[in-house]
Design an enzyme around this catalytic site. Sequence first.
Site, PDB file in Angstrom:
ATOM      1  CB  THR A  23      44.752  17.842  10.723  1.00  0.00           C
ATOM      2  OG1 THR A  23      45.580  17.218   9.778  1.00  0.00           O
ATOM      3  CG2 THR A  23      44.877  19.011  11.298  1.00  0.00           C
ATOM      4  CD  GLU A  41      43.982  22.309  12.401  1.00  0.00           C
ATOM      5  OE1 GLU A  41      43.215  21.969  13.242  1.00  0.00           O
ATOM      6  OE2 GLU A  41      44.235  21.611  11.115  1.00  0.00           O
ATOM      7  CE  LYS A  47      28.340  28.665  -0.212  1.00  0.00           C
ATOM      8  NZ  LYS A  47      29.198  27.985  -0.087  1.00  0.00           N
ATOM      9  CD1 TRP A  71      25.307  30.311   1.974  1.00  0.00           C
ATOM     10  CD2 TRP A  71      26.260  30.847   3.905  1.00  0.00           C
ATOM     11  NE1 TRP A  71      26.058  31.088   1.882  1.00  0.00           N
ATOM     12  CE2 TRP A  71      26.695  31.063   2.427  1.00  0.00           C
ATOM     13  CE3 TRP A  71      26.834  29.785   5.492  1.00  0.00           C
ATOM     14  CZ2 TRP A  71      28.486  31.363   2.661  1.00  0.00           C
ATOM     15  CZ3 TRP A  71      28.078  31.265   5.260  1.00  0.00           C
ATOM     16  CH2 TRP A  71      28.830  31.377   3.890  1.00  0.00           C
TER      17      TRP A  71
END
Length: 560
Positions: A201, A346, A457, A462
Amino acid sequence: MSMTQETSSKTPAGALAARMMTMPLMISSLLVHAARHSGDTEIVSRRVEGDLHRYTYKDAELRSRKVAQAIERLGCGVGDRIGTLAWNGYRHFELYYGISGSQRVCHTINPRLFPEQIAWIVADAQDQVLCFELTFLPLVEKLAPHLTGVRHFVLLTDRAHMPAETKIPNLLCYEELVEAENGDYVWPEFDEHTAACICYTSGTTGNPKGAVYSHRSTVLHAWASALPDAMDCSASDSILPVVPMFHVNAWGLPYSAPLVGAKLVFPGPHLDGKSLHELFESEKVTFSAGVPTIWLGVINHMKQKGLRLSTLKRTVIGGSACPPAMMRTLENDYGLEVIHAWGMTELSPLGSLSKLKAKHRELPLEEQHRLLEKQGRSLYGIDMEIVGASGEPQPWDGHTTGDLLVRGHWVVSGYHGRDESPLQQIGGKAWFPTGDVASIDADGFMLITDRSKDVIKSGGEWISSIELENIAMAHPDVLEAAAIACHHPKWDERPLLVVVRKPGRELSREQVLDFYEGRIAKWQIPDDVVFVDEIPHTATGKMLKARLREMFREHRLPGV
Ligand code: ADP
């Protein structure tokens, strides 16, 4: 030894045994299939050496067998890791098959990582051999003293291009190794769950983690991603993967192309708009795939020179959100179908793609666009769920957002050398938490609103940074834009927009903010706009928002 069996040996006692062959899903079988059934189909590569190289699947399969023999001669055993630092090209393609096909593990290394990170992952993967291209000679010379586990260094070139002098001891020449072999090699069949490749990653936080793909997961991923509602690959395609083979296997295209017998065109190190456009045209490319930033370069070049795309029909764009403005430009000005895709390391990496269902064809064009701008529907083989803070599934209503979880045949269950499991148990099943926040509608169309760490936030509500960026990118004078959270004493966080202007354009803070009027709820409009020359990107071309947040940590929003 062949593992082909007439029936599966795992039928439980008392159940009727099926009478079907069971063959392990081997990566080598993809190339063998291409060599037998599309033997004269071409693989064209722009080489580091500067020229165009062409040969066929038949040639590639023979040379991959020689690579397998050469690796054996270097003393590599089953399961040994072999690292590659290479562009998209035929030699890298041969290594993919020669290494995995002979039961070793191909560790593709992203050369854009920091040198210390490269040294770290070479050690973590325990690479025995490192194969690299001329471009990376200075990098490897610098790193070699630290790569104590690497027994052989192989330069991916011919004798004529080998350096006269180098600090790397016993540097081997790839072409000499390959040419010394006779190709008299039979691809082995073994357990399909065996490791085939490792990809790390990008590691924007902490050390990178190694995703270890199997033969089975890689073949199933290639199979599913070739389907019409995914990448729609066929033998009549000429495919140019711009996405690098050094990261998540170029989205599996070096496997899907031989699976269907499509022509492959590799751009090598030349990823600028001009070089890509030249290859699209000269090699009659019909399909391409890349991250949004790549297309910025191609579009700019075509605009400046008044060029068109005469054969390219569709492209997959993913890796980060594709701005709708870019989709419209490619579609309206260049006749290109843009398939928006979502995935991650992944997931090998493909998770979803945006393709309409039959019933959507009757919708007004604007509504069709709104669906196509989402990250799309999951492919068969991947299941998705969105959950709330305590793991409760959220409704698929297209509005409610939640943490996105996935499970499937090409999703990791853990990381190389790490004991802890990343999986989460929900509803009696194991799920992989993606770290993305998304909504899913009743038709299964998923929309990523943010990475969980990038969400803004504001007073308990959000705000989607991606939505703010998409609007900014639709402004004709904006080249790139990132929305980040900025500290606010009352609201906790408020959006700050970081903008790169298009070259030579005038654009003020007020003009940018005015552009948001009527396009988004008032309370979501950024509090401030700052202009920069460049937005930092990760090694895989994504905006490095963590760095931006760091850069603007002390930024005072107006009125604060
Ligand atoms: P990479 O394959 O570049 O290593 P990572 O695994 O680091 O990618 O990152 C995957 C993440 O990239 C996803 O979890 C998501 O946040 C982001 N991403 C990928 N594709 C898209 C997309 N089409 N829209 C929005 N975000 C995306």
